[in-house]
Write a protein that holds these residues in place. Structure first.
Motif, PDB file in Angstrom:
ATOM      1  N   ALA A  27     -15.015  -2.266  15.344  1.00 52.78           N
ATOM      2  CA  ALA A  27     -14.216  -3.197  15.893  1.00 52.78           C
ATOM      3  C   ALA A  27     -13.387  -4.866  14.705  1.00 52.78           C
ATOM      4  CB  ALA A  27     -13.995  -3.563  17.304  1.00 52.78           C
ATOM      5  N   HIS A  28     -12.189  -4.054  14.909  1.00 48.02           N
ATOM      6  CA  HIS A  28     -11.172  -5.696  14.242  1.00 48.02           C
ATOM      7  C   HIS A  28     -10.866  -6.180  15.134  1.00 48.02           C
ATOM      8  CE1 HIS A  28     -13.225  -4.721  10.149  1.00 48.02           C
ATOM      9  NE2 HIS A  28     -13.246  -3.376  10.755  1.00 48.02           N
ATOM     10  N   GLY A  29     -10.389  -6.005  16.895  1.00 45.29           N
ATOM     11  CA  GLY A  29      -9.382  -6.902  17.097  1.00 45.29           C
ATOM     12  C   GLY A  29     -10.345  -7.247  18.471  1.00 45.29           C
ATOM     13  N   PRO A  30      -9.859  -8.135  19.095  1.00 49.30           N
ATOM     14  CA  PRO A  30     -10.132  -8.705  21.107  1.00 49.30           C
ATOM     15  C   PRO A  30     -10.335  -7.690  21.626  1.00 49.30           C
ATOM     16  CG  PRO A  30      -8.109  -9.647  20.249  1.00 49.30           C
ATOM     17  CD  PRO A  30      -8.386  -9.171  18.891  1.00 49.30           C
ATOM     18  N   ALA A  31      -9.262  -6.850  21.915  1.00 52.67           N
ATOM     19  CA  ALA A  31      -9.140  -5.321  23.034  1.00 52.67           C
ATOM     20  C   ALA A  31     -10.727  -4.462  21.966  1.00 52.67           C
ATOM     21  CB  ALA A  31      -8.253  -4.665  22.687  1.00 52.67           C
ATOM     22  N   ALA A  32     -10.568  -4.263  21.255  1.00 51.40           N
ATOM     23  CA  ALA A  32     -11.834  -3.561  20.679  1.00 51.40           C
ATOM     24  C   ALA A  32     -13.257  -4.018  20.575  1.00 51.40           C
ATOM     25  CB  ALA A  32     -11.351  -3.062  19.466  1.00 51.40           C
ATOM     26  N   GLY A  33     -12.926  -5.227  20.190  1.00 55.37           N
ATOM     27  CA  GLY A  33     -14.063  -5.361  20.863  1.00 55.37           C
ATOM     28  C   GLY A  33     -14.971  -5.891  21.899  1.00 55.37           C
ATOM     29  N   VAL A  34     -14.466  -5.717  23.106  1.00 58.03           N
ATOM     30  CA  VAL A  34     -14.682  -5.981  23.734  1.00 58.03           C
ATOM     31  C   VAL A  34     -15.153  -4.759  24.465  1.00 58.03           C
ATOM     32  CG1 VAL A  34     -13.853  -5.501  26.569  1.00 58.03           C
ATOM     33  CG2 VAL A  34     -13.310  -8.004  25.123  1.00 58.03           C
ATOM     34  N   LEU A  35     -14.494  -3.315  23.789  1.00 57.28           N
ATOM     35  CA  LEU A  35     -14.326  -2.404  24.495  1.00 57.28           C
ATOM     36  C   LEU A  35     -16.358  -2.132  23.895  1.00 57.28           C
ATOM     37  CD1 LEU A  35     -11.352  -0.206  23.917  1.00 57.28           C
ATOM     38  CD2 LEU A  35     -13.015  -0.781  25.581  1.00 57.28           C
ATOM     39  N   ALA A  36     -16.298  -1.641  22.284  1.00 58.42           N
ATOM     40  CA  ALA A  36     -17.251  -1.506  21.450  1.00 58.42           C
ATOM     41  C   ALA A  36     -18.448  -2.903  22.146  1.00 58.42           C
ATOM     42  CB  ALA A  36     -17.392  -2.269  20.460  1.00 58.42           C
ATOM     43  N   ARG A  37     -18.287  -3.671  22.461  1.00 57.97           N
ATOM     44  CA  ARG A  37     -19.237  -4.440  23.179  1.00 57.97           C
ATOM     45  C   ARG A  37     -20.563  -4.205  24.380  1.00 57.97           C
ATOM     46  NH1 ARG A  37     -17.226  -9.203  21.407  1.00 57.97           N
ATOM     47  NH2 ARG A  37     -15.864  -9.663  23.527  1.00 57.97           N
ATOM     48  N   MET A  38     -18.705  -3.277  25.620  1.00 54.50           N
ATOM     49  CA  MET A  38     -19.212  -2.802  26.150  1.00 54.50           C
ATOM     50  C   MET A  38     -19.821  -1.375  26.483  1.00 54.50           C
ATOM     51  SD  MET A  38     -16.580  -2.641  29.766  1.00 54.50           S
ATOM     52  CE  MET A  38     -15.574  -1.012  29.713  1.00 54.50           C
ATOM     53  N   PHE A  39     -19.482  -0.573  25.501  1.00 51.00           N
ATOM     54  CA  PHE A  39     -20.289   0.417  24.915  1.00 51.00           C
ATOM     55  C   PHE A  39     -21.187   0.160  24.968  1.00 51.00           C
ATOM     56  CE2 PHE A  39     -21.597   3.537  21.765  1.00 51.00           C
ATOM     57  CZ  PHE A  39     -21.719   4.694  21.977  1.00 51.00           C
ATOM     58  N   TRP A  40     -21.412   0.007  24.262  1.00 50.18           N
ATOM     59  CA  TRP A  40     -23.099  -0.495  23.463  1.00 50.18           C
ATOM     60  C   TRP A  40     -24.092  -1.430  25.073  1.00 50.18           C
ATOM     61  CZ3 TRP A  40     -25.075   2.353  19.959  1.00 50.18           C
ATOM     62  CH2 TRP A  40     -23.581   2.158  18.685  1.00 50.18           C
ATOM     63  N   THR A  41     -23.267  -2.734  25.768  1.00 52.51           N
ATOM     64  CA  THR A  41     -24.082  -2.402  27.102  1.00 52.51           C
ATOM     65  C   THR A  41     -24.556  -1.416  28.102  1.00 52.51           C
ATOM     66  OG1 THR A  41     -22.710  -3.877  26.946  1.00 52.51           O
ATOM     67  CG2 THR A  41     -23.748  -4.101  28.751  1.00 52.51           C
ATOM     68  N   PHE A  42     -23.629  -0.572  28.000  1.00 51.31           N
ATOM     69  CA  PHE A  42     -23.089   0.775  28.648  1.00 51.31           C
ATOM     70  C   PHE A  42     -24.404   1.010  28.138  1.00 51.31           C
ATOM     71  CE2 PHE A  42     -20.353   1.328  32.383  1.00 51.31           C
ATOM     72  CZ  PHE A  42     -19.820   0.474  32.380  1.00 51.31           C
ATOM     73  N   VAL A  43     -24.676   2.035  26.765  1.00 47.95           N
ATOM     74  CA  VAL A  43     -25.438   2.558  26.006  1.00 47.95           C
ATOM     75  C   VAL A  43     -27.069   1.521  26.552  1.00 47.95           C
ATOM     76  CG1 VAL A  43     -26.305   3.110  24.699  1.00 47.95           C
ATOM     77  CG2 VAL A  43     -24.043   3.224  24.350  1.00 47.95           C
ATOM     78  N   ALA A  44     -27.008   0.247  26.080  1.00 48.63           N
ATOM     79  CA  ALA A  44     -28.453   0.037  26.327  1.00 48.63           C
ATOM     80  C   ALA A  44     -28.789   0.280  27.720  1.00 48.63           C
ATOM     81  CB  ALA A  44     -28.696  -1.574  26.418  1.00 48.63           C
ATOM     82  N   VAL A  45     -27.585   0.022  29.096  1.00 53.04           N
ATOM     83  CA  VAL A  45     -28.214  -0.347  30.491  1.00 53.04           C
ATOM     84  C   VAL A  45     -29.038   1.359  30.890  1.00 53.04           C
ATOM     85  CG1 VAL A  45     -28.166  -0.652  33.040  1.00 53.04           C
ATOM     86  CG2 VAL A  45     -27.375  -2.047  30.700  1.00 53.04           C
ATOM     87  N   LEU A  46     -27.704   2.187  30.511  1.00 55.54           N
ATOM     88  CA  LEU A  46     -28.334   3.275  31.091  1.00 55.54           C
ATOM     89  C   LEU A  46     -29.553   4.306  30.231  1.00 55.54           C
ATOM     90  CD1 LEU A  46     -24.521   4.641  31.227  1.00 55.54           C
ATOM     91  CD2 LEU A  46     -25.917   3.614  32.958  1.00 55.54           C
ATOM     92  N   ALA A  47     -29.423   4.013  28.726  1.00 53.87           N
ATOM     93  CA  ALA A  47     -31.194   4.181  28.598  1.00 53.87           C
ATOM     94  C   ALA A  47     -32.056   3.494  28.591  1.00 53.87           C
ATOM     95  CB  ALA A  47     -30.710   4.202  26.762  1.00 53.87           C
ATOM     96  N   THR A  48     -32.182   2.664  29.489  1.00 56.59           N
ATOM     97  CA  THR A  48     -33.073   1.839  29.766  1.00 56.59           C
ATOM     98  C   THR A  48     -32.987   2.838  31.039  1.00 56.59           C
ATOM     99  OG1 THR A  48     -32.525  -0.165  28.938  1.00 56.59           O
ATOM    100  CG2 THR A  48     -34.309  -0.231  30.120  1.00 56.59           C
ATOM    101  N   VAL A  49     -32.482   3.046  32.262  1.00 54.65           N
ATOM    102  CA  VAL A  49     -32.425   3.112  32.975  1.00 54.65           C
ATOM    103  C   VAL A  49     -33.258   5.285  33.328  1.00 54.65           C
ATOM    104  CG1 VAL A  49     -31.062   4.818  35.252  1.00 54.65           C
ATOM    105  CG2 VAL A  49     -30.775   1.839  33.883  1.00 54.65           C
ATOM    106  N   TRP A  50     -32.537   6.499  32.128  1.00 58.01           N
ATOM    107  CA  TRP A  50     -33.274   6.887  32.241  1.00 58.01           C
ATOM    108  C   TRP A  50     -34.767   6.647  31.307  1.00 58.01           C
ATOM    109  CZ3 TRP A  50     -34.774   9.345  26.712  1.00 58.01           C
ATOM    110  CH2 TRP A  50     -34.718  11.428  27.365  1.00 58.01           C
ATOM    111  N   VAL A  51     -35.138   5.967  30.897  1.00 56.91           N
ATOM    112  CA  VAL A  51     -36.237   6.265  29.987  1.00 56.91           C
ATOM    113  C   VAL A  51     -37.798   5.999  31.537  1.00 56.91           C
ATOM    114  CG1 VAL A  51     -38.094   4.879  28.934  1.00 56.91           C
ATOM    115  CG2 VAL A  51     -35.913   5.781  27.645  1.00 56.91           C
ATOM    116  N   LEU A  52     -36.457   4.505  32.202  1.00 56.74           N
ATOM    117  CA  LEU A  52     -37.474   4.562  33.386  1.00 56.74           C
ATOM    118  C   LEU A  52     -37.627   6.126  34.082  1.00 56.74           C
ATOM    119  CD1 LEU A  52     -37.102   0.662  33.920  1.00 56.74           C
ATOM    120  CD2 LEU A  52     -38.966   1.489  33.077  1.00 56.74           C
TER     121      LEU A  52
END
Lengths: 334, 186
Positions: A27-52
């Motif tokens: 990401a090189h802009g504010p909008a893309a930054g928000v999207l990228a952060r949201m992507f990684w948050t989703f990946v982290a949360v959902l991966a945790t749920v899957w592992v549990l």
């Protein structure tokens, strides 16, 4: 176990696609930054749920009931434990869903926020290229170009999206999310680049045979560089100053080229194909299909359908000795 | 036996999979097609005028891709500037059955290529030959003089009357009048 090594190694290879001039994760802009952060948050949360979930599943498989047990027997203590467990699971699910919904709502607010001021561009999707008009309150400073957008770094740029034939979608992954360009209506999206650089964009809605060759380039540069570029784009084409380019210009004006293309400052005034006033200054031709070189321009003119089958540029009749001056003339339109 | 019959009938549907070819790449070497068309049935001597048609008109008239490209080019090259959406303005109507200079596709190609008196300019050398044929095929579709499956469907913008493929099949009546608005002021 010995096989696992190479498999793991190869499975990390796609991560190589995460960086570069066209990646939503770079990401090189504010909008893309928000999207990228949201992507990684989703990946982290959902991966945790899957592992549990997987751990719980494995545990339940290991601690199964004895085979002889009565399936209908109920033990009050077990029942209570099960009620508590299921309640906790439901509560956790609700918390996860609600917080992810909240997160994505918060991201939308940033994504679709409109900051006032700044540049306004009218981008029109066409089969298969982008027409870009830089708007200005002063009519003589409005100009049209194609497939290459220059923007000043750190400033919001409003993009008005239209389409003249089918639905296209404007997507510069490193700067912002997608937005459709729909016939008969206008959608808006704001882009901003935080760092200077070249960002590639791509039509993200299948729009016909050459959808894959409908690229665009966003060039983010300092305010001074941008102003210099804009002044140069506003000006008309410089008349040719040598014989070969002069001949090329005459060929251009006497051929079907002028039915579709415009070169400001000459008689060519077609409005249905890319504006060629400063075509030599653009990095690519054919909407990101070929690099702008004299050879590529010549190849494109002689056989557009060999390069990009189905494109609306027709094959025109040219004598062999007309190709070189024509390509030289067009390449020289800086 | 019955299963075999059902299967073979079902296999028939596969015939529909191959549609017409889209010819993107015209031959750049060929010059314009040579059509010799008579505008009137009069000629010296007992026999009628000799005509030469290359016969490629059929390829354009029966090809949906060519007709829809023609529809696109019709506005791109500003045909609608004078002929509107076929209803006619300062130029004659194109969707009716009257054809001043003949209504076969070859006649229309000649009209676009050579121009006609009272305002129709010549587009020779300005529009590549295959595109002239495409536009002529589209103009033929305005009066549904092309096969229904090949004619274009509804346009996105507003247009008078039904889409080309829903119009009643047209007739071609040679001869017609130049609208008063297009005539030279006396």
């Amino acid at each position: 176990m010995r096989r696992l090594g190479p498999i793991l190694l190869f499975s990390t290879l796609p991560l190589g696609g995460c960086q570069g001039w066209q990646s939503a994760l770079d990401a090189h802009g504010p909008a893309a930054g928000v999207l990228a952060r949201m992507f990684w948050t989703f990946v982290a949360v959902l991966a945790t749920v899957w592992v549990l979930t997987m751990i719980a599943l494995l545990l339940s498989l290991r601690r199964r009931r004895p085979a002889g047990a009565d399936p209908l027997a109920t033990d009050p203590a077990t029942e209570r434990r099960m009620t508590i467990t299921v309640s906790i699971a439901i509560a956790l699910t609700l918390v996860t869903v609600v917080s992810l919904t909240g997160l994505s709502y918060a991201a939308q607010k940033v994504l679709f926020a409109h900051k006032e001021g700044g540049l306004t561009l009218l981008v029109k999707g066409q089969q298969w290229w982008w027409q870009v008009t830089y708007e200005d309150p002063q009519p003589n400073r409005v100009f049209t170009t194609a497939n290459e957008i220059h923007i000043p770094v750190g400033e919001p740029v409003l993009i008005k999206l239209e389409s003249s034939d089918v639905i296209h979608s404007f997507w510069v992954p490193s700067l912002t999310g997608k937005m459709d360009a729909i016939t008969g209506r206008q959608n808006q999206i704001q882009i901003q680049a935080d760092r200077p650089g070249l960002y590639r964009g791509q039509c993200a809605e299948y729009c016909g045979l050459q959808h894959a060759h409908m690229g665009l380039l966003v060039v983010a540069e300092s305010r001074e560089d941008f102003e210099r570029w804009r002044e140069q784009q506003i000006s008309s084409a410089i008349p040719p100053n040598d014989d070969e380019r002069q001949r090329g210009m005459e060929i251009f004006m006497s051929k079907p080229c002028i039915m579709c293309h415009q070169i400001r400052g000459t008689d060519a005034g077609g409005k249905v194909a890319p504006d060629l006033t400063h075509v030599g200054s653009r990095r690519t031709i054919g909407a990101g299909t070929l690099e702008t070189t004299r050879g590529n321009i010549a190849a494109w003119i002689v056989d557009p359908h060999g390069v990009k089958p189905g494109v609306n540029m027709p094959t025109i009749q040219l004598d062999p000795d007309e190709v070189q001056p024509l390509a030289t003339y067009l390449e020289g339109l800086k | 036996m019955r299963t075999l019959l059902i299967l073979s009938i079902a296999a028939l549907a596969l015939v529909a999979c191959e549609r017409e070819d889209r010819e993107y790449r015209s031959n750049p070497v060929t010059a314009e097609t040579n059509e010799k068309i008579a505008l009137v049935p009069l000629s010296a001597g007992p026999g009628g005028p000799t005509e030469q048609r290359s016969g490629i008109g059929k390829d354009y008239e029966e090809n949906a891709y060519h007709i829809s490209q023609g529809q696109r080019l019709y506005t791109w090259f500003n045909c609608n500037g004078c002929h509107a959406n076929g209803g006619g303005d300062s130029g004659p109507a194109l969707m009716d059955d009257r054809w001043i200079y003949g209504g076969q596709i070859e006649n229309i190609v000649q009209t676009i290529r050579e121009g006609r008196p009272n305002g129709m300019p010549s587009f020779r050398g300005k529009i590549p030959d295959d595109q002239i044929w495409q536009i002529a095929a589209y103009i033929r579709s305005m009066g549904r003089n092309v096969p229904k499956p090949a004619a274009p469907s509804r346009k996105d913008d507003m247009s008078p009357g039904p889409a080309e493929q829903r119009r009643p099949p047209g007739e071609v009546i040679d001869g017609g009048q130049i609208p008063p608005s297009a005539q030279m002021p006396q």
